[in-house]
Design an enzyme around this catalytic site. Structure first.
Site, PDB file in Angstrom:
ATOM      1  N   LYS A 192       3.450  -2.616   9.467  1.00 23.36           N
ATOM      2  CA  LYS A 192       2.436  -3.255  10.307  1.00 23.36           C
ATOM      3  C   LYS A 192       2.896  -3.129  11.617  1.00 23.36           C
ATOM      4  CE  LYS A 192      -0.967  -6.176  10.757  1.00 23.36           C
ATOM      5  NZ  LYS A 192      -2.310  -5.821  10.567  1.00 23.36           N
ATOM      6  N   ASP A 252       2.602  -6.046  -6.804  1.00 21.03           N
ATOM      7  CA  ASP A 252       1.968  -6.915  -7.855  1.00 21.03           C
ATOM      8  C   ASP A 252       0.492  -6.296  -7.958  1.00 21.03           C
ATOM      9  OD1 ASP A 252       3.959  -8.728  -8.658  1.00 21.03           O
ATOM     10  OD2 ASP A 252       2.700 -10.602  -8.100  1.00 21.03           O
TER      11      ASP A 252
HETATM   12 MG    MG Z   1       6.878 -10.254  -6.573  1.00 21.22          MG
END
Ligand code: MG
Ligand code: IPM
Length: 360
Positions: A192, A252
């Site tokens: 970022k 994830d």
């Molecule tokens: Mg995690």
């Protein structure tokens, strides 16, 4: 000399998936020494701490750690330092496991498991290299304090510290470039840098390290765009390198692209190739003890263990092929089941893998 593996099964479905992985490891090499120890909530119940000293000592002196999963709602109200999650954070920090490899592979045959359109995800095979022992996860200071000036003076504030030392970025960059070299020679660093100093610093160092890898094509992407690109066009990625927090989130997301998080292994390595190997999924306490959990992510983690910590590529491939074959045969645990396939339980999936291994 025989190699030592610490086996930390943990909570929820941890014990039953680990059991199947142990069967596979013992089949591959009965001379490997496996030592079990309590971890997570189970260790808290037994010894009053999620990462008991004895477990940590065992992990430290082992060549590798095979880890199940930790966590259960019943520990949610414990103070943070006693929660099961602290066990995994403590192991990462104590063993200096700074390099976390999280593959997201869509197995042919599991195409329907993804929530994305087939043409978007078909052939997906990406690897997230997540820095695991730095960043805002471990940066100091952190805590709650009184604000001493400005708009919120005298108010309380919660704070953490995002930080990376130059050598920390260099060592994870080196691993990511080396791995890219052994794959499609494409590396995307995610940060970022348009907002954060830490990220600009990270990017500058990645660029510097890239000079040693002219054969690897390096690109950079901001985390928000990367989160979007991962669902828009995930096939553009081969290897991704990123910091601890962004890597937590993106891994994830990437695992969900495959629709079968029950299939995804992971490795966390230190500079000596000592490693901790665990499935990417959690402890799923709601289905624990029912013989329905998918043991394949743990079995594939055992394959990664053989590959990275014990230098046994052939055995790793054997296991990975066996997994591919049982899927081709149509065996599915309930998390990846669809009509027309054979639904099997945790143990039966383990049986099927062993059968494939012994056929060869
Ligand atoms: Mg995690
Ligand atoms: C992971 C988990 C951990 C993390 C938690 C359990 C501390 O989400 O391994 O991704 O945030 O790293």
């Amino acid at each position: 000399m025989s190699k030592n593996i610490a086996v930390l099964a943990g909570d929820g479905i941890g014990p039953e998936i680990i059991e199947q992985a142990i069967r596979v490891i013992k089949f591959i090499d009965p001379t490997l020494i496996l030592n079990e120890a309590p971890i997570g909530g189970a260790a808290f119940d037994l010894l009053g701490h999620p990462l008991p000293e004895s477990t940590l000592e065992l992990a430290k002196k082992s060549d590798a750690v095979l880890f199940g999963a930790v966590g259960d709602w019943k520990y949610d109200n414990l103070p943070r330092h006693l929660r099961p999650e602290q066990a995994i954070l403590g192991l990462r920090k104590s063993l200096k496991l700074f390099a976390n490899l999280r593959p997201a592979v869509l197995y042919p045959g599991l195409l329907n498991a993804s929530t994305l359109k087939k043409e978007i995800v078909s052939g997906l095979n990406l690897l997230i290299v997540r820095e695991l022992t730095g960043d805002v996860y471990f940066g100091m200071p952190r805590g709650v304090r009184k604000v001493i000036d400005g708009e919120f003076i005298d108010d309380l504030e919660g704070f953490d510290t995002m930080r990376y030392a130059e050598s920390e970025v260099r060592r994870i960059a080196k691993i990511a470039f080396e791995i890219s070299r052994s794959r499609n020679k494409k590396l995307c660093s995610i940060d970022k840098a348009n907002v954060l100093e830490t990220s600009q610093f990270w990017r500058n160092i990645i660029i510097d390290v890239s000079k040693n890898y002219p054969d690897v094509e390096l690109s950079h992407m901001y985390i928000d765009n990367a989160a979007m690109q991962l669902v828009k066009n995930p096939l553009q990625f081969d290897v991704i390198v990123t910091g601890n927090l962004f890597g937590d989130i993106l891994s994830d997301e990437a695992s969900m692209l495959t629709g079968s998080i029950g299939m995804l292994p992971s490795a966390s390595l230190n500079a000596n190739k000592q490693g901790l190997y665990e499935p990417s999924h959690g402890s799923a306490p709601d289905i624990a003890g029912k013989n329905i959990a998918n043991p394949l992510a743990t079995i594939l983690s055992a394959a990664m263990l053989l590959r990275y910590s014990l230098n046994r590529e052939k055995d790793a491939l054997k296991i990975e092929n066996a997994v591919q074959q049982v899927l081709n045969d149509g065996l599915r645990t309930s998390d990846i089941y669809e009509e027309g396939y054979y639904k099997v339980g945790t143990k039966e999936m383990g049986d099927a893998i062993l059968k494939k291994l012994s056929n060869k």
